[in-house]
Scaffold this active site. Structure first.
Site, short mmCIF file in Angstrom:
data_model
loop_
_atom_site.label_atom_id
_atom_site.label_comp_id
_atom_site.label_asym_id
_atom_site.label_seq_id
_atom_site.Cartn_x
_atom_site.Cartn_y
_atom_site.Cartn_z
CG HIS A 111 82.40 -43.97 47.52
ND1 HIS A 111 82.92 -43.92 46.18
CD2 HIS A 111 83.60 -43.61 48.41
CE1 HIS A 111 84.09 -43.36 46.33
NE2 HIS A 111 84.46 -43.12 47.55
CB SER B 181 50.69 -49.48 48.11
OG SER B 181 50.18 -50.74 47.36
CE LYS C 96 55.45 -50.23 48.64
NZ LYS C 96 56.62 -49.94 48.51
CD GLU D 259 59.13 -42.95 45.07
OE1 GLU D 259 59.92 -43.83 45.35
OE2 GLU D 259 58.00 -42.72 44.85
CD GLN E 60 53.27 -19.00 18.42
OE1 GLN E 60 52.93 -17.90 18.00
NE2 GLN E 60 52.49 -20.09 17.78
CE LYS F 7 54.98 -16.50 23.69
NZ LYS F 7 56.22 -16.78 22.60
N1 ARG Z 1 52.56 -15.36 19.17
C1 ARG Z 1 53.77 -14.94 18.72
C2 ARG Z 1 55.00 -15.39 19.66
O1 ARG Z 1 54.49 -16.03 20.84
C3 ARG Z 1 53.86 -13.51 18.78
C4 ARG Z 1 54.69 -12.74 17.91
C5 ARG Z 1 54.38 -13.12 16.70
N2 ARG Z 1 55.10 -12.27 15.60
C6 ARG Z 1 55.04 -12.46 14.33
N3 ARG Z 1 55.95 -11.94 13.50
N4 ARG Z 1 54.43 -13.31 13.83
O2 ARG Z 1 56.01 -15.28 19.47
#
Ligand code: ARG
Length: 448
Positions: free
Chosen positions: A153, A274, A280, A287, A319, A322
């Site tokens: 605590h 700072s 500082k 952080e 898509q 990613k």
């Molecule tokens: N740029 C697309 C992705 O990252 C690739 C796959 C595209 N496939 C499609 N049927 N449009 O998912």
């Protein structure tokens, strides 16, 4: 825009409005090396399936391996990494390049690229995590006998050793590592050969193809193979839990380095100043660890939200899987080495820590335990010590200064000793220097 992979049935070229939303090359170029690797494996599979002659395979493979990553200027000239690779291949070998996409789809291609990427990202994270864990385990070994106050605590509770504190985080990191390796193993299957959704019509030995790319096996279902992103979600979760652990560590060290605690001093090279207050020295690295931990939780929830309503099989929503992955990998790559260096460079104020850990108040449990050891029921001992503490606080003295009483003997008061308190915690997993040393050695042996 060069090389449209799909323009045939359209009367109009893609609008700039479409391109601004639809193109992914600005970020999926990060998959370039994996796209080439997957394409080389597919060319070999096409050869085995009788689609490419040996000469065609050789020239395609040579051209693929000669490709170089896109320049900054090329990033807005292509729809995605797959069309970029195919168009560059075309510049090298002409119409033959058009045979590479036989029996393949960008759907199984991108799923394959991403799993190859995941493997590399997991390995990178595992390496960096192991270095941090090793640094903490070594620190744990070096400081196995260094007393410091333990907290519950956020209140001083009982003494522990600094090494014991280190080893708690090592235990978390070891679980994180095992989770990461599990996620890697589960994700290490090859979707190539799933084609658009129903499976490639070519006689491809998918298991051999999978092995040629270092995967354990081919994915079991073509429909699932192109739509599954469990591996992405697992990676993000694993990293977010890792960062949650590191965020707790950061929070602790921020407190340890505060002007109030002053248990540790951060290495100058990993602290910031700072622009306004000359005195500082700020714990920005810690952080940011805490901040990134919060954001990484957002990345996992974002991924799950992306996936939850998708109809089988591939949908363009995928898509968007990613960027969270790429961001997360960059965060891991920047954060773990910085935190490792910070922990390795920490200067401990051992006297101050030991002084704080030796306060009578932290040792009150010891006193009650000593009374219990000579037969006083613990509950009663707890009450007596508690009342005695009240009295000491009122008079502004320590328990030792208050001395023995009717119920507390001089021998009981001998228990108010930090080293004694530490060495008594010798059961497995406890804070005694001996146990901490063993735990550190065990961890170091595993993390070699
Ligand atoms: N740029 C697309 C992705 O990252 C690739 C796959 C595209 N496939 C499609 N049927 N449009 O998912």
């Amino acid at each position: 825009m060069t090389n449209r992979m799909w323009g045939g049935r359209f009367d109009a070229a893609p609008s700039e409005l479409l391109r601004a939303l639809n193109d992914s090359f600005s970020f999926d170029h990060e998959l370039f090396a994996h796209d080439v690797e997957g394409s080389m494996a597919w060319a070999k599979a096409l050869h085995a399936a009788g689609v490419l002659t040996p000469a065609e395979t050789a020239s395609m493979t040579a051209a693929l391996s000669s490709l170089t990553p896109p320049s900054q200027a090329e990033l807005d000239q292509h729809e995605d990494v797959h069309s970029f690779v195919e168009s560059k291949l075309g510049e090298r070998i002409g119409a033959l390049a058009g045979k590479l996409h036989t029996g393949r789809s960008r759907n199984d291609q991108v799923a394959t690229d991403l799993r190859l990427w995941l493997r590399a990202a997991a390995d990178e994270c595992a390496g960096l995590l192991t270095q941090l864990a090793r640094t903490l385990a070594q620190l744990g070994l070096d400081e196995a006998g260094t007393p410091m106050p333990g907290y519950t605590h956020s209140k001083q509770a009982e003494p522990v050793t600094f090494g014991h504190w280190c080893l708690a985080y090592v235990a978390m990191l070891q679980r994180d590592l095992s989770r990461l390796l599990d996620a890697r193993a589960r994700g290490n299957e090859c979707p190539l050969g799933s084609a658009a959704l129903s499976g490639t019509p070519l006689p491809v030995d998918r298991d051999a193809l999978a092995k040629s790319l270092g995967f354990d096996r081919a994915t079991a279902s073509s429909l699932d193979g192109v739509g599954d992103r469990d591996f992405a979600a697992e990676y993000l979760f694993t990293v977010s839990l890792l960062l949650s652990h590191l965020s707790r560590l950061a929070e602790d060290v921020i407190f340890f380095s505060s002007d109030e605690a002053r248990y540790v001093e951060l290495p100058d090279a990993l602290a910031t100043g700072s622009s306004r207050m000359p005195q500082k020295k700020n714990p920005d690295v810690l952080e940011l660890v805490r901040g990134h931990a919060g954001r990484s939780i957002g990345e996992v929830t974002g991924m799950l939200a992306l996936l939850k309503g998708l109809p089988l099989a591939y949908d363009k929503d995928l898509q968007l899987d990613k960027e969270p992955l790429f961001r997360t990998r960059r965060v891991v790559a920047a954060m773990l080495p910085a935190l490792t260096a910070l922990m390795a460079g920490l200067q401990l104020n051992r006297e101050r820590m030991a002084g704080a850990a030796s306060s009578d108040l932290l040792l009150a449990t010891e006193l009650a335990d000593a009374m219990a050891a000579r037969g006083v029921p613990f509950r009663q001992a707890h009450d007596i010590v508690s009342a005695r503490i009240g009295e000491a606080l009122k008079r502004g003295v320590t328990l030792r200064e208050l001395g023995p009483s009717e119920s507390i003997t001089a021998a009981d008061l001998e228990a108010l000793d930090v080293r004694h308190a530490l060495s008594k915690r010798a059961a497995l997993g406890g804070t005694s220097p001996e146990r901490v040393r063993e735990a550190a050695q065990r961890a170091l042996a595993i993390l070699k």
